[in-house]
Motif scaffolding. Structure first.
Motif, PDB file in Angstrom:
ATOM      1  N   ASP A  10      11.008   3.456  33.561  1.00  0.00           N
ATOM      2  CA  ASP A  10      11.114   3.610  35.013  1.00  0.00           C
ATOM      3  C   ASP A  10      10.145   2.689  35.746  1.00  0.00           C
ATOM      4  O   ASP A  10      10.488   2.106  36.786  1.00  0.00           O
ATOM      5  CB  ASP A  10      10.851   5.067  35.403  1.00  0.00           C
ATOM      6  CG  ASP A  10      11.999   5.983  35.011  1.00  0.00           C
ATOM      7  OD1 ASP A  10      13.128   5.480  34.851  1.00  0.00           O
ATOM      8  OD2 ASP A  10      11.767   7.202  34.865  1.00  0.00           O
ATOM      9  N   ASN A  13      11.474  -0.746  35.687  1.00  0.00           N
ATOM     10  CA  ASN A  13      12.605  -0.852  36.614  1.00  0.00           C
ATOM     11  C   ASN A  13      12.127  -1.011  38.051  1.00  0.00           C
ATOM     12  O   ASN A  13      12.693  -1.796  38.827  1.00  0.00           O
ATOM     13  CB  ASN A  13      13.488   0.388  36.481  1.00  0.00           C
ATOM     14  CG  ASN A  13      14.687   0.343  37.402  1.00  0.00           C
ATOM     15  OD1 ASN A  13      15.414  -0.649  37.452  1.00  0.00           O
ATOM     16  ND2 ASN A  13      14.901   1.416  38.158  1.00  0.00           N
ATOM     17  N   SER A  17      12.850  -3.983  40.769  1.00  0.00           N
ATOM     18  CA  SER A  17      13.644  -3.647  41.956  1.00  0.00           C
ATOM     19  C   SER A  17      12.874  -3.750  43.262  1.00  0.00           C
ATOM     20  O   SER A  17      13.472  -4.020  44.311  1.00  0.00           O
ATOM     21  CB  SER A  17      14.197  -2.219  41.816  1.00  0.00           C
ATOM     22  OG  SER A  17      14.942  -2.073  40.631  1.00  0.00           O
ATOM     23  N   ARG A  79      16.760   5.261  34.531  1.00  0.00           N
ATOM     24  CA  ARG A  79      16.257   4.246  35.463  1.00  0.00           C
ATOM     25  C   ARG A  79      16.710   4.499  36.904  1.00  0.00           C
ATOM     26  O   ARG A  79      16.940   3.558  37.665  1.00  0.00           O
ATOM     27  CB  ARG A  79      16.669   2.837  35.008  1.00  0.00           C
ATOM     28  CG  ARG A  79      16.059   2.432  33.675  1.00  0.00           C
ATOM     29  CD  ARG A  79      16.549   1.066  33.229  1.00  0.00           C
ATOM     30  NE  ARG A  79      17.987   1.068  32.971  1.00  0.00           N
ATOM     31  CZ  ARG A  79      18.543   1.474  31.834  1.00  0.00           C
ATOM     32  NH1 ARG A  79      17.787   1.917  30.838  1.00  0.00           N
ATOM     33  NH2 ARG A  79      19.851   1.436  31.679  1.00  0.00           N
ATOM     34  N   ASP A  98      23.473   5.459  35.401  1.00  0.00           N
ATOM     35  CA  ASP A  98      22.277   4.674  35.090  1.00  0.00           C
ATOM     36  C   ASP A  98      22.057   3.581  36.136  1.00  0.00           C
ATOM     37  O   ASP A  98      23.004   3.092  36.762  1.00  0.00           O
ATOM     38  CB  ASP A  98      22.415   4.026  33.712  1.00  0.00           C
ATOM     39  CG  ASP A  98      22.518   5.059  32.591  1.00  0.00           C
ATOM     40  OD1 ASP A  98      22.038   6.192  32.790  1.00  0.00           O
ATOM     41  OD2 ASP A  98      23.093   4.722  31.532  1.00  0.00           O
ATOM     42  N   ASP A  99      20.783   3.219  36.309  1.00  0.00           N
ATOM     43  CA  ASP A  99      20.382   2.074  37.141  1.00  0.00           C
ATOM     44  C   ASP A  99      20.807   2.223  38.603  1.00  0.00           C
ATOM     45  O   ASP A  99      21.158   1.235  39.257  1.00  0.00           O
ATOM     46  CB  ASP A  99      20.955   0.775  36.564  1.00  0.00           C
ATOM     47  CG  ASP A  99      20.491   0.523  35.140  1.00  0.00           C
ATOM     48  OD1 ASP A  99      19.267   0.418  34.933  1.00  0.00           O
ATOM     49  OD2 ASP A  99      21.347   0.455  34.238  1.00  0.00           O
ATOM     50  N   CYS A 100      20.778   3.432  39.118  1.00  0.00           N
ATOM     51  CA  CYS A 100      21.117   3.666  40.520  1.00  0.00           C
ATOM     52  C   CYS A 100      19.860   3.645  41.386  1.00  0.00           C
ATOM     53  O   CYS A 100      18.757   3.934  40.912  1.00  0.00           O
ATOM     54  CB  CYS A 100      21.835   5.005  40.689  1.00  0.00           C
ATOM     55  SG  CYS A 100      23.483   5.048  39.945  1.00  0.00           S
ATOM     56  N   THR A 101      20.048   3.321  42.663  1.00  0.00           N
ATOM     57  CA  THR A 101      18.947   3.297  43.621  1.00  0.00           C
ATOM     58  C   THR A 101      19.337   4.102  44.847  1.00  0.00           C
ATOM     59  O   THR A 101      20.411   3.880  45.427  1.00  0.00           O
ATOM     60  CB  THR A 101      18.603   1.859  44.050  1.00  0.00           C
ATOM     61  OG1 THR A 101      18.230   1.098  42.897  1.00  0.00           O
ATOM     62  CG2 THR A 101      17.460   1.850  45.051  1.00  0.00           C
ATOM     63  N   ASN A 124      27.461   3.710  37.435  1.00  0.00           N
ATOM     64  CA  ASN A 124      26.256   2.947  37.120  1.00  0.00           C
ATOM     65  C   ASN A 124      26.005   1.861  38.167  1.00  0.00           C
ATOM     66  O   ASN A 124      26.943   1.326  38.769  1.00  0.00           O
ATOM     67  CB  ASN A 124      26.395   2.293  35.743  1.00  0.00           C
ATOM     68  CG  ASN A 124      26.562   3.320  34.634  1.00  0.00           C
ATOM     69  OD1 ASN A 124      25.991   4.411  34.684  1.00  0.00           O
ATOM     70  ND2 ASN A 124      27.351   2.975  33.626  1.00  0.00           N
ATOM     71  N   ASN A 125      24.730   1.576  38.378  1.00  0.00           N
ATOM     72  CA  ASN A 125      24.318   0.479  39.257  1.00  0.00           C
ATOM     73  C   ASN A 125      24.833   0.667  40.687  1.00  0.00           C
ATOM     74  O   ASN A 125      25.337  -0.255  41.322  1.00  0.00           O
ATOM     75  CB  ASN A 125      24.804  -0.867  38.699  1.00  0.00           C
ATOM     76  CG  ASN A 125      24.111  -2.043  39.354  1.00  0.00           C
ATOM     77  OD1 ASN A 125      22.935  -1.958  39.729  1.00  0.00           O
ATOM     78  ND2 ASN A 125      24.826  -3.142  39.518  1.00  0.00           N
TER      79      ASN A 125
END
Length: 252
Positions: A10, A13, A17, A79, A98-101, A124-125
């Motif tokens: 994390d 990441n 980011s 992440r 995964d890999d979300c904001t 994802n993403n």
């Protein structure tokens, strides 16, 4: 995956980011979004093992210190980055890939009191802008971007950008999406036309006045017939003027 590995992943990441991120130690102690995500791990464990009360208490403690409310039953991917954190709400049946904001003020919520799956599923993403609301049991595809303050209540395909209230797809696979002509025509047909409305109102008033005049004429004719039947002679306006006395200065 162990907690140490998760923390390292994390932090790495966040470094990728967030251009404002500095050292790993600074990220570790000063990013409440990460703290909320890390605390969700024991909360979720308690919930899945039937300890719902302690799980909810712990989640509320986390909410108090971080400003992020994540239901213990929510499923979070690897992440996940909750940037700025404050005011983020993630509902009970939410699934995040995964890999979300998620930015501040985001709500992944429901639309009512329905049972079962009632919160969104993010692929994802996915990036959800500040203040956006993603509501209901809907599917958000992979690599989706949701603009700030948007309200999304329908499924979104992969590789799309969504903006507006309600949310609409404006880009997909890097290309701009034009609005369907039928939708534009339908909106145009439902736009108010003040000239047409004023014209329709005038015609209605004229129709009402004509009807009223007709009623008055009928009443006058009925009254005239009644007076004539009783022998009363009605004089015309010119006859009444002849009966008037002459004005001063006029010859008799």
């Amino acid at each position: 995956m162990g907690i140490i590995t998760t923390v390292r992943e994390d932090i790495a990441n966040v470094k990728r980011s967030d251009p404002a991120a500095q050292s790993a130690f600074t990220i570790f102690i000063s990013y409440p979004g990460l703290h909320a995500k890390w605390m969700h791990t024991p909360e979720h464990w308690l919930w899945t093992h039937g300890l719902h009360g302690p799980a909810r208490v712990l989640s509320q403690i986390t909410r108090f210190f971080t400003g992020v409310e994540i239901h213990p039953a929510a499923q979070l991917g690897r992440r996940l980055f909750i940037d700025h954190a404050m005011g983020v709400v993630i509902g009970e049946t939410t699934v995040v890939g995964d890999d979300c904001t998620l930015y501040q003020g985001v709500t992944l919520g429901g639309t009512g009191n329905e049972d079962g799956k009632r919160h969104p599923t993010l692929g994802n993403n996915v990036v959800v802008g500040s203040g956006a609301k993603v509501l209901g049991n809907i599917q958000i595809g992979n690599n989706v971007r949701i603009g700030g303050n948007s309200v999304v209540v329908k499924d979104v395909p992969d590789n799309a950008t969504v903006v507006g209230i309600p949310g609409r797809v404006v880009r997909r696979n890097g290309c701009r999406v034009l609005e369907e002509r039928s939708d534009a025509r339908e909106r145009h047909e439902h736009m108010p036309d003040p000239v047409r409305e004023a014209y329709a109102l005038s015609r209605e008033k004229i129709r009402e006045n004509a009807c009223r005049i007709g009623q008055l004429e009928a009443q006058v004719a009925e009254l005239t017939a009644l007076l004539e039947a009783r022998g009363v002679v009605l004089k015309t306006a010119s006859a009444r003027e002849e009966d008037l006395p002459p004005h001063e200065g006029e010859s008799s």
